[in-house]
Enzyme design. Structure first.
Site, PDB file in Angstrom:
ATOM      1  N   CYS A 294       0.950  -1.123  -0.015  1.00  0.00           N
ATOM      2  CA  CYS A 294      -0.031   0.125  -0.122  1.00  0.00           C
ATOM      3  C   CYS A 294       0.826   1.197  -0.001  1.00  0.00           C
ATOM      4  O   CYS A 294       1.462   1.591   1.088  1.00  0.00           O
ATOM      5  CB  CYS A 294      -0.870  -0.154   1.277  1.00  0.00           C
TER       6      CYS A 294
ATOM      7  N   GLU B  30      -3.546   0.508  -6.183  1.00  0.00           N
ATOM      8  CA  GLU B  30      -2.506  -0.522  -6.894  1.00  0.00           C
ATOM      9  C   GLU B  30      -2.667  -0.145  -8.353  1.00  0.00           C
ATOM     10  O   GLU B  30      -3.273   0.217  -8.957  1.00  0.00           O
ATOM     11  CB  GLU B  30      -2.890  -1.909  -6.715  1.00  0.00           C
TER      12      GLU B  30
END
Length: 252
Positions: A2, A114
């Protein structure tokens, strides 16, 4: 992993949502924001005892922190930001093993980003940014660790730098198609146990989230505008069909 996320709610409203005291007043924050990146100042939830009444039960508090954990023994602010930590190994890693004992936190997110590789067999593959966010529009709270850092030789009169890292775990369910790692999402029933500053957390809390938690998360294609950290705004989290922007390829 992340490395970029969105949180669009004012800290005061976050504090009310999670029944916490807002201690961020006077802190320079980079949230709310749609493109939060490492080394910026974020909001984290901790549980601490009162200095005046140390025997009272710990209370939840919102604090501003630098995203990228600084171990207390690090000499300077420079160096790679430790913005993620693998949940499986935090108890063994020197940078995190003290924090996991009593400095655990929650990091609120509307969703995280992402990048999915579209052309894996070429030298410079194109990537499609994806935004992972709850389908019902609620917020997620990620497991994190935090630390208190002061420059070497500084006295207690020097304000400390609070910093935090987001724990990651093996991706679950449909999220595995995006990346093999994901932030460790915690559910409200374990918040108090995770935040408890008086003892170690149950190792089971470091396990990947249940499948039903992952299945409630939408995987949303979004604009390549998110690629640049300087870009921010609600258009970054709006659905953009793959291939609809110049130079993009379809995911199909």
């Amino acid at each position: 992993m992340c490395g970029r996320y969105a949180v669009t709610t004012d800290p005061a409203l976050l504090a009310a949502e999670i029944d916490a005291e807002d201690e961020t007043e006077g802190t320079a924050l980079d949230v709310p924001g749609y493109n939060v990146a490492p080394t910026t100042n974020i909001v984290a939830v901790v549980a601490r005892h009162s200095r005046e009444q140390p025997d009272d039960a710990p209370t939840r508090r919102l604090r501003g922190m630098r995203w990228g954990l600084l171990p207390s023994w690090q000499k300077t602010l420079s160096g790679p930001p430790l913005f993620n930590a693998r949940a499986e190994s935090v108890a063994e890693k020197p940078a995190f093993r003290n924090a996991i004992k009593s400095k655990r936190c929650l990091i609120p997110m509307d969703g995280w980003y992402e990048w999915q590789v579209l052309e894996p067999d070429v030298k410079k593959p194109r990537k499609q940014p994806l935004y992972m966010t709850p389908r019902d529009g609620t917020r997620m709270y990620m497991a994190g660790l935090w630390s208190v850092w002061r420059p070497a030789g500084a006295g207690l009169d020097v304000p400390p730098v609070l910093s935090a890292t987001v724990l990651t775990t093996d991706a679950v369910g449909p999220l595995r198609e995006v990346h093999d790692r994901m932030p460790l999402v915690l559910t409200p029933d374990v918040f108090d146990e995770w935040l408890n500053p008086d003892g170690a957390a149950d190792p089971l809390l470091l396990a990947p989230p249940a499948l039903d938690v992952a299945e409630r998360i939408e995987i949303r294609p979004v604009s390549t505008l998110v690629n640049a950290v300087a870009n921010t705004g609600p258009e970054l989290i709006e659905r953009v069909e793959p291939g609809s922007e110049p130079g993009q390829l379809s995911l199909l």
